[in-house]
Design a protein around this motif. Sequence first.
Motif, short mmCIF file in Angstrom:
data_model
loop_
_atom_site.label_atom_id
_atom_site.label_comp_id
_atom_site.label_asym_id
_atom_site.label_seq_id
_atom_site.Cartn_x
_atom_site.Cartn_y
_atom_site.Cartn_z
N LEU A 68 13.50 31.64 14.05
CA LEU A 68 14.90 31.37 13.73
C LEU A 68 15.57 30.55 14.83
CD1 LEU A 68 15.91 34.78 12.13
CD2 LEU A 68 15.44 32.60 10.97
N THR A 72 16.94 27.20 13.17
CA THR A 72 18.37 27.21 12.85
C THR A 72 19.07 25.91 13.23
OG1 THR A 72 18.47 29.62 12.93
CG2 THR A 72 20.56 28.44 13.21
N GLY A 82 16.77 25.54 4.04
CA GLY A 82 16.85 26.97 4.31
C GLY A 82 15.58 27.71 3.94
N ALA A 85 13.05 27.13 6.66
CA ALA A 85 13.36 27.91 7.87
C ALA A 85 12.97 29.38 7.67
CB ALA A 85 14.85 27.81 8.20
N LYS A 86 13.26 29.92 6.50
CA LYS A 86 12.91 31.32 6.23
C LYS A 86 11.41 31.50 6.09
CE LYS A 86 16.30 31.17 3.28
NZ LYS A 86 17.19 31.38 2.16
#
Length: 180
Positions: A68, A72, A82, A85-86
């Motif tokens: 993260l 981020t 997103g 990133a997850k």
Amino acid sequence: MGALTAEQPLVTTVAFAAIMGLAALLDLTSRRIPNALTVTAVALGLLLRVPLGLHAVIAGILGIGLALVLTTPLFLVGALGGGDAKLLAAVGAFMGPGRLIGACLLIALLGGVVAVLDAVRRGALLRVLLNTFHMVVGWLSPARSGVPTGISSPTAMTIPYGVPIAVGALGWWFWGGATV
């Protein structure tokens, strides 16, 4: 490093491979990596560390946190989606912080190669390079007026980055450096 170590039991390897394969397939077909998959993957990555002890669970949490921290800023400036990133947070849950760094380097390399090849295929390499330059200038000059170029920009050319994430993460899982 061999395919399996004490920190990579067969069930964990199968789960990780299945998650990465499904994420790549979904990103290729729908250009989305659903929250249901990424959140489940993060939870499963931690859950599969429980039999290895508290130190392993803490390493998974630290892997999530590092992922993260790395993703981020890229998400906030519009350079990474997103779901991507997850998905990298899920990779961190499975790998822990020590192995995540190498995986991220391999993922970035693969993503760059895929992006350049896609831009060449589309005949848009110069446009992509200019957009990248403008994005970097926008990051370095936050007071600059205008809308920064990012993946949501109408002129942005994007790739299903879940594929390089999956391939790079699996490559590092099986052939990467030692666990930490």
